[in-house]
Design a protein around this motif. Structure first.
Motif, PDB file in Angstrom:
ATOM      1  N   ARG A 119       1.109  -0.931  -0.010  1.00  0.00           N
ATOM      2  CA  ARG A 119       0.251   0.069  -0.427  1.00  0.00           C
ATOM      3  C   ARG A 119       0.958   1.282   0.085  1.00  0.00           C
ATOM      4  O   ARG A 119       2.373   1.294   0.018  1.00  0.00           O
ATOM      5  CB  ARG A 119      -0.783   0.200   0.753  1.00  0.00           C
ATOM      6  N   ARG A 321      -6.898  -1.350  -0.225  1.00  0.00           N
ATOM      7  CA  ARG A 321      -5.858  -0.604  -1.914  1.00  0.00           C
ATOM      8  C   ARG A 321      -4.752  -0.383  -1.972  1.00  0.00           C
ATOM      9  O   ARG A 321      -3.853  -0.482  -0.501  1.00  0.00           O
ATOM     10  CB  ARG A 321      -6.597   1.170  -1.562  1.00  0.00           C
ATOM     11  N   THR A 322      -4.121  -1.587  -3.129  1.00  0.00           N
ATOM     12  CA  THR A 322      -2.191  -1.617  -2.902  1.00  0.00           C
ATOM     13  C   THR A 322      -2.435  -0.101  -3.941  1.00  0.00           C
ATOM     14  O   THR A 322      -2.373   0.445  -4.640  1.00  0.00           O
ATOM     15  CB  THR A 322      -2.448  -2.897  -3.599  1.00  0.00           C
ATOM     16  N   ASP A 326      -7.140  -1.276  -6.265  1.00  0.00           N
ATOM     17  CA  ASP A 326      -7.701  -2.140  -5.209  1.00  0.00           C
ATOM     18  C   ASP A 326      -7.931  -3.444  -5.791  1.00  0.00           C
ATOM     19  O   ASP A 326      -8.269  -3.764  -6.883  1.00  0.00           O
ATOM     20  CB  ASP A 326      -8.705  -1.387  -5.481  1.00  0.00           C
TER      21      ASP A 326
END
Length: 335
Positions: A119, A321-322, A326
């Motif tokens: 993230r 969420r990265t 997402d």
């Protein structure tokens, strides 16, 4: 048992404790199952790309049959170091195999690959190490463990054959099954390349999504129709877990329990045991129930508990969420 009625956990097996540790620096972590004195251990590895420790020791033809803890960890091969912290904690408690020159804790482990799950603000170099394993032991309890995005399931994802931007969130889950005097519990960290379905209904729960990201693709059906995925590297996917019972088993019988538990993965993950997965299941028999063993029944219970724990891992997961997009969870996607 309908998956909507999943109850129980690994700690329903008397004498077992479960602890999680989740890194603050990134979505990864480890989970530990602490076993009571005299617990017999075994393992069965079905995936083609495993990351493990002490699995040769658990072969029924080898000497040591007692296991003091089992570690499941994220962090790929780096995460195997979490077992070192568990060994240190057990040593401090005076727990281990007596050699005449000191006690040596026996701690098998398996890891899954969660390195791409980063993230904004995360430290990509943070991985579960010895301190994480030690902390998981300190957190171990007989209370029902947390599930979803914790411990070894923190960075787990499923449905990755058609690129990471179309995958969904995996996790760690629990279940137990009781019949007569017997109880079988399962703890599963699901990070499969395939999809996860509810074996009671056949409904897909999570996995590879269509190109627009709005629906489940059905990886198996797509492959059989001639579609080809992005061919992720072997070893970047794995479902790992522990199945345990209160029965009194030999090492060979415990091995059979681990083998049968893989049937639960095959029911709930499609496809399972692929060349890209390192699917590994450990078995523990605590021996607190001394009734004559009904191994046939126990193997059926092991498969059921493992399937239910896999479904629980997906149902308890939360979307994240990265930095590359997402990753929705089953509860985020209308199926």
């Amino acid at each position: 048992m309908p998956s909507s009625m999943i109850t129980g956990s690994m700690v329903d097996v008397p004498g077992l404790l479960v602890g999680h540790f989740t890194l603050k620096e990134r979505l990864s972590g480890c989970s530990v199952v602490l076993s009571p004195p005299g617990a017999v251990g075994a393992v069965d590895v079905r995936g083609a790309a495993p990351g493990t420790r002490e699995t040769d020791l658990l072969d029924p033809s080898n000497l040591v049959d007692k296991v003091h803890a089992v570690v499941l960890s994220g962090g790929s091969a780096f995460g195997l170091d979490a077992a070192t912290g568990v060994v240190r904690w057990l040593d401090e408690q005076g727990i281990g195999f007596e050699t005449g020159y000191g006690r040596v804790p026996i701690v098998p482990a398996a890891v899954l690959f969660d390195l791409p799950v980063v993230r904004t603000g995360d430290d990509p170099q943070a991985r579960p190490g010895a301190d994480a394993g030690y902390a998981a032991c300190q957190a171990a309890t007989t209370a029902r463990p947390a599930a979803g995005n914790v411990g070894a399931g923190a960075g787990a994802c499923v449905g990755k054959l058609f690129d990471l931007d179309r995958c969904m969130k995996g996790g760690i889950g629990h279940a137990s099954v009781r019949v007569g005097p017997w109880v079988v519990g399962a703890l599963v960290a699901c990070n499969a390349v395939g999809d996860v379905l509810d074996p009671a209904t056949g409904q897909l729960l999570a996995g590879a999504r269509t190109a627009d990201g709005l629906q489940l693709l059905d990886t198996q059906r797509a492959l059989l129709a001639g579609e080809r995925g992005s061919r992720p590297l072997p070893g970047t996917n794995t479902t790992i877990g522990v199945v345990a019972t209160n029965a009194t088993l030999t090492k060979a019988q415990a091995k059979r329990l681990a083998m049968s538990a893989h049937d639960g993965l095959a029911r709930s993950i499609r496809p399972a045991h692929t060349p890209l997965d390192g699917d590994t299941l450990f078995a523990l028999a605590t021996g607190t129930e001394s009734s004559p063993v009904d191994l046939m029944l126990l193997t059926v219970m092991a498969a059921e508990a493992t399937a239910l724990a896999t479904v629980d891992a997906i149902r308890q997961a939360r979307g994240i969420r990265t930095v590359w997009g997402d990753i929705p969870a089953a509860k985020d996607l209308a199926t």
